[in-house]
Design a protein around this motif. Structure first.
Motif, mmCIF file in Angstrom:
data_model
loop_
_atom_site.group_PDB
_atom_site.id
_atom_site.type_symbol
_atom_site.label_atom_id
_atom_site.label_comp_id
_atom_site.label_asym_id
_atom_site.label_seq_id
_atom_site.Cartn_x
_atom_site.Cartn_y
_atom_site.Cartn_z
ATOM 1 N N PHE A 157 40.867 89.637 69.917
ATOM 2 C CA PHE A 157 41.870 89.692 70.972
ATOM 3 C C PHE A 157 42.146 91.138 71.408
ATOM 4 O O PHE A 157 42.465 91.384 72.571
ATOM 5 N N SER A 158 42.000 92.092 70.476
ATOM 6 C CA SER A 158 42.257 93.488 70.839
ATOM 7 C C SER A 158 41.260 93.990 71.875
ATOM 8 O O SER A 158 41.626 94.726 72.801
ATOM 9 N N LEU A 210 47.714 81.584 67.956
ATOM 10 C CA LEU A 210 48.447 81.697 69.228
ATOM 11 C C LEU A 210 49.502 82.802 69.173
ATOM 12 O O LEU A 210 49.726 83.490 70.167
ATOM 13 N N ASP A 211 50.125 82.992 67.999
ATOM 14 C CA ASP A 211 51.074 84.110 67.843
ATOM 15 C C ASP A 211 50.354 85.437 68.068
ATOM 16 O O ASP A 211 50.849 86.314 68.772
ATOM 17 N N GLU A 212 49.180 85.550 67.436
ATOM 18 C CA GLU A 212 48.429 86.794 67.550
ATOM 19 C C GLU A 212 47.972 87.009 68.997
ATOM 20 O O GLU A 212 48.056 88.113 69.539
ATOM 21 N N PHE A 213 47.499 85.920 69.618
ATOM 22 C CA PHE A 213 47.078 86.004 71.023
ATOM 23 C C PHE A 213 48.244 86.483 71.893
ATOM 24 O O PHE A 213 48.102 87.373 72.739
ATOM 25 N N LYS A 224 50.929 88.124 71.010
ATOM 26 C CA LYS A 224 51.349 89.493 70.697
ATOM 27 C C LYS A 224 50.380 90.517 71.297
ATOM 28 O O LYS A 224 50.790 91.531 71.866
ATOM 29 N N ILE A 225 49.063 90.240 71.191
ATOM 30 C CA ILE A 225 48.068 91.245 71.579
ATOM 31 C C ILE A 225 47.710 91.162 73.072
ATOM 32 O O ILE A 225 47.569 92.186 73.732
ATOM 33 N N TYR A 262 48.125 84.989 79.984
ATOM 34 C CA TYR A 262 46.760 85.251 80.453
ATOM 35 C C TYR A 262 45.787 84.141 80.069
ATOM 36 O O TYR A 262 44.664 84.117 80.568
ATOM 37 N N LEU A 263 46.197 83.248 79.175
ATOM 38 C CA LEU A 263 45.279 82.196 78.727
ATOM 39 C C LEU A 263 45.193 81.108 79.793
ATOM 40 O O LEU A 263 46.185 80.451 80.111
#
Ligand code: FE
Ligand code: FE
Ligand code: ZN
Length: 291
Positions: free
Chosen positions: A164-165, A203-206, A208-209, A214-215
């Motif tokens: 994701f980064s 999904l949390d990580e998505f 946050k990053i 945007y999905l």
């Protein structure tokens, strides 16, 4: 099943009915969205849009209450915006992306999925910079509202966009944020090392990053390989290492409610699995698809 579950599959687009044929194939499968390629993904030969039965297809889509904003197109695999070894290669990828964006607009399709590219002998940052620059150039040269959805990649070969980064790094450099989005492929993120046993962590990580706004597209596939294998081989639902229950739960996650889910699972012998897999995803009941 809530009526807001948007499910479809990759469908063909071929003579004689082209886009109308893609829509008919989707309806036959019980889908309410779809993904198509505007021509073979491995080459640049394209049927002129005037011959693609677009008006008939759009009439039928409206008639069947499809949400046109959820329909997905996939860009050809030949585009590698990272590759600037020669001016010709750089221009080839940007020009092909521009022509696909314009074809997408002619099909009244807003979501264009794009593989970000391969770094080859560049560093990852150099590759990501080239990709962002190529996307900016393509957006600046196309006057429409097509959204380029960068796909999360498995990490095969020198693929970038495997976490994701890296995708956030590209998005950060895009000038017109209304024209950029993300396509999350469950097989690819599994192969890239994400754990689909913990969908809410993903999904949390998505969020946050990158930001969940945007999905725009989910590619829903099981994987033939284990988490982190960096392979990219899709399996039929329940026939891979992720498993049907995890994919069903992911597809029905409340945070993904409005996002179209597109199957790209392999055919079984000579037969498309999509009608049966769509049924499984509507009912939650897995069954073995016979050859
Ligand atoms: Fe793809
Ligand atoms: Fe995919
Ligand atoms: Zn794949």
């Amino acid at each position: 099943m809530s009526e807001k579950f948007f499910i479809g599959s990759h469908v063909s687009m071929k003579a004689p009915d082209y886009f109308l044929g893609s829509v008919l194939e989707s309806l036959e499968n019980g889908a309410n969205t779809l993904m198509f390629y505007t021509g073979a993904p491995q080459n640049t030969k394209r049927t002129p849009v005037e011959n693609c039965k677009i008006e008939e297809a759009l009439d039928l889509l409206k008639n069947k209450n499809f949400d046109l904003d959820k329909i997905v197109c996939h860009a050809p695999y030949l585009i590698n915006l990272a590759n600037r070894t020669t001016k010709e290669k750089e221009e080839f990828s940007i020009n092909l992306l521009i022509s696909e964006i314009n074809r997408c607009a002619a099909f009244h399709t807003k979501l264009l999925v794009l593989h970000p590219g391969m770094s080859l002998d560049l560093t990852i940052d150099e590759a990501l910079n080239n990709i962002a620059d190529g996307i900016n150039k393509a957006i600046n040269k196309t006057d429409n509202d097509v959204i380029i959805c960068i796909e999360t990649m498995a990490g095969k070969g020198s693929e970038v966009g495997t976490n994701f980064s890296q995708i956030a790094y590209i998005i950060d450099k895009i000038q017109n944020k209304d024209r950029i989005g993300v396509c999350l492929d469950t097989c690819h993120i599994n192969d890239a090392g994400y754990d689909l046993n913990e969908p809410d962590n993903i999904l949390d990580e998505f969020d946050k990053i990158i930001g969940l706004d945007y999905l725009k597209v989910i590619h829903l596939n099981d994987s033939k390989n284990f988490k982190g294998a960096r392979k990219d081989r899709h399996a039929n639902l329940g026939k891979g290492t992720i498993g049907f229950d995890k994919l069903f739960a992911f597809a029905h996650n409340a945070r993904l409610k409005d996002i179209p889910k597109i199957l790209e699972t392999p055919w079984i012998g000579e037969k498309s699995p999509y009608k049966q897999e769509i049924e499984m995803l509507k009912t939650g009941k897995w069954f073995d698809i016979e050859k």
